[in-house]
Scaffold this motif. Structure first.
Motif, PDB file in Angstrom:
ATOM      1  N   GLU A 166       0.818  -1.204   0.000  1.00 33.21           N
ATOM      2  CA  GLU A 166       0.000   0.000   0.000  1.00 33.21           C
ATOM      3  C   GLU A 166       0.856   1.259   0.000  1.00 33.21           C
ATOM      4  O   GLU A 166       1.896   1.315   0.651  1.00 33.21           O
ATOM      5  CB  GLU A 166      -0.915   0.014   1.218  1.00 33.21           C
ATOM      6  N   ILE A 167       0.369   2.248  -0.731  1.00 31.22           N
ATOM      7  CA  ILE A 167       1.058   3.540  -0.804  1.00 31.22           C
ATOM      8  C   ILE A 167       0.207   4.629  -0.167  1.00 31.22           C
ATOM      9  O   ILE A 167       0.710   5.410   0.631  1.00 31.22           O
ATOM     10  CB  ILE A 167       1.348   3.933  -2.278  1.00 31.22           C
ATOM     11  N   ALA A 168      -1.059   4.710  -0.518  1.00 34.73           N
ATOM     12  CA  ALA A 168      -1.896   5.812  -0.044  1.00 34.73           C
ATOM     13  C   ALA A 168      -3.305   5.343   0.255  1.00 34.73           C
ATOM     14  O   ALA A 168      -3.839   4.468  -0.419  1.00 34.73           O
ATOM     15  CB  ALA A 168      -1.935   6.923  -1.090  1.00 34.73           C
ATOM     16  N   HIS A 169      -3.878   5.962   1.287  1.00 34.43           N
ATOM     17  CA  HIS A 169      -5.280   5.743   1.664  1.00 34.43           C
ATOM     18  C   HIS A 169      -5.997   7.081   1.572  1.00 34.43           C
ATOM     19  O   HIS A 169      -5.592   8.051   2.217  1.00 34.43           O
ATOM     20  CB  HIS A 169      -5.389   5.243   3.102  1.00 34.43           C
ATOM     21  N   PHE A 170      -7.048   7.128   0.804  1.00 31.05           N
ATOM     22  CA  PHE A 170      -7.882   8.324   0.682  1.00 31.05           C
ATOM     23  C   PHE A 170      -9.057   8.138   1.642  1.00 31.05           C
ATOM     24  O   PHE A 170      -9.956   7.355   1.385  1.00 31.05           O
ATOM     25  CB  PHE A 170      -8.377   8.479  -0.758  1.00 31.05           C
ATOM     26  N   HIS A 171      -9.023   8.863   2.749  1.00 32.83           N
ATOM     27  CA  HIS A 171     -10.024   8.683   3.797  1.00 32.83           C
ATOM     28  C   HIS A 171     -11.183   9.656   3.713  1.00 32.83           C
ATOM     29  O   HIS A 171     -12.229   9.414   4.299  1.00 32.83           O
ATOM     30  CB  HIS A 171      -9.373   8.791   5.175  1.00 32.83           C
ATOM     31  N   ASP A 188     -12.597  13.615   1.493  1.00 30.56           N
ATOM     32  CA  ASP A 188     -12.384  14.519   0.365  1.00 30.56           C
ATOM     33  C   ASP A 188     -11.159  15.401   0.568  1.00 30.56           C
ATOM     34  O   ASP A 188     -10.753  16.102  -0.350  1.00 30.56           O
ATOM     35  CB  ASP A 188     -13.612  15.413   0.164  1.00 30.56           C
ATOM     36  N   ARG A 189     -10.574  15.358   1.763  1.00 25.20           N
ATOM     37  CA  ARG A 189      -9.457  16.249   2.059  1.00 25.20           C
ATOM     38  C   ARG A 189      -8.206  15.563   2.584  1.00 25.20           C
ATOM     39  O   ARG A 189      -7.115  16.116   2.466  1.00 25.20           O
ATOM     40  CB  ARG A 189      -9.896  17.295   3.074  1.00 25.20           C
ATOM     41  N   ASP A 190      -8.331  14.411   3.211  1.00 26.13           N
ATOM     42  CA  ASP A 190      -7.184  13.801   3.884  1.00 26.13           C
ATOM     43  C   ASP A 190      -6.743  12.514   3.217  1.00 26.13           C
ATOM     44  O   ASP A 190      -7.559  11.626   2.950  1.00 26.13           O
ATOM     45  CB  ASP A 190      -7.516  13.511   5.353  1.00 26.13           C
ATOM     46  N   VAL A 191      -5.436  12.423   2.981  1.00 31.58           N
ATOM     47  CA  VAL A 191      -4.825  11.249   2.364  1.00 31.58           C
ATOM     48  C   VAL A 191      -3.651  10.825   3.240  1.00 31.58           C
ATOM     49  O   VAL A 191      -2.797  11.643   3.571  1.00 31.58           O
ATOM     50  CB  VAL A 191      -4.314  11.554   0.942  1.00 31.58           C
ATOM     51  N   ASP A 192      -3.627   9.560   3.624  1.00 35.19           N
ATOM     52  CA  ASP A 192      -2.473   9.008   4.333  1.00 35.19           C
ATOM     53  C   ASP A 192      -1.547   8.371   3.308  1.00 35.19           C
ATOM     54  O   ASP A 192      -2.002   7.607   2.446  1.00 35.19           O
ATOM     55  CB  ASP A 192      -2.907   7.971   5.364  1.00 35.19           C
ATOM     56  N   LEU A 193      -0.264   8.686   3.419  1.00 37.66           N
ATOM     57  CA  LEU A 193       0.744   8.210   2.478  1.00 37.66           C
ATOM     58  C   LEU A 193       1.822   7.477   3.242  1.00 37.66           C
ATOM     59  O   LEU A 193       2.379   8.004   4.213  1.00 37.66           O
ATOM     60  CB  LEU A 193       1.345   9.406   1.726  1.00 37.66           C
ATOM     61  N   GLN A 194       2.130   6.256   2.804  1.00 36.35           N
ATOM     62  CA  GLN A 194       3.166   5.478   3.479  1.00 36.35           C
ATOM     63  C   GLN A 194       4.537   5.814   2.910  1.00 36.35           C
ATOM     64  O   GLN A 194       4.791   5.665   1.715  1.00 36.35           O
ATOM     65  CB  GLN A 194       2.910   3.982   3.341  1.00 36.35           C
TER      66      GLN A 194
END
Length: 131
Positions: free
Chosen positions: A36-41, A43-49
């Motif tokens: 996994e690289i990114a989680h779009f949680h 409309d504004r926040d993205v978690d990036l590994q």
């Protein structure tokens, strides 16, 4: 189209990435062959590994950015998408994440410990001098 959906649509065209179900079960994700690289949680926040080494390498830049939240001990950073320039920042950091997965793998080969969505509330700037 929200900034997050725009970013996800752009990342879906990258040959090294594919859309996936996030391991945390929230939102949408993109993954590479390494994981996994990114989680779009939202409309504004993205978690990036990123790797620990990549986070340390860019710590000063992250500290100076109001768009990035770092959680000590996490290999994930959270990017807040408030403007088109934040999408550009996210795309740049996804490229860094892909390179970091290949060049700087976790020497202990630990599985990533969840994304930042499960680590504390609020979007606050974290003191990066401790990482």
């Amino acid at each position: 189209m929200t900034l997050a959906s725009r970013a996800l649509a752009q990342l879906a065209t990258w040959p090294d990435l594919s859309q996936a179900v996030p391991s945390c079960g929230l939102g949408q994700a993109v993954s590479s062959a390494q994981g996994e690289i990114a989680h779009f949680h939202s409309d504004r926040d993205v978690d990036l590994q990123l790797t620990d080494r990549a986070i340390r390498r860019f710590a000063k830049d992250f500290k100076d950015s109001g768009a990035i939240r770092v959680v000590p001990g996490s290999q994930w950073v959270t990017i807040r998408l408030d403007a088109a320039s934040d999408v550009d920042l996210l795309l740049t950091l996804v490229s860094v994440a892909l390179q970091a997965q290949q060049a700087w793998p976790d020497p202990l080969d630990r599985p990533p410990a969840g994304c930042n969505d499960q680590r504390g509330a609020g979007f606050v700037k974290t003191d990066l001098s401790r990482i």
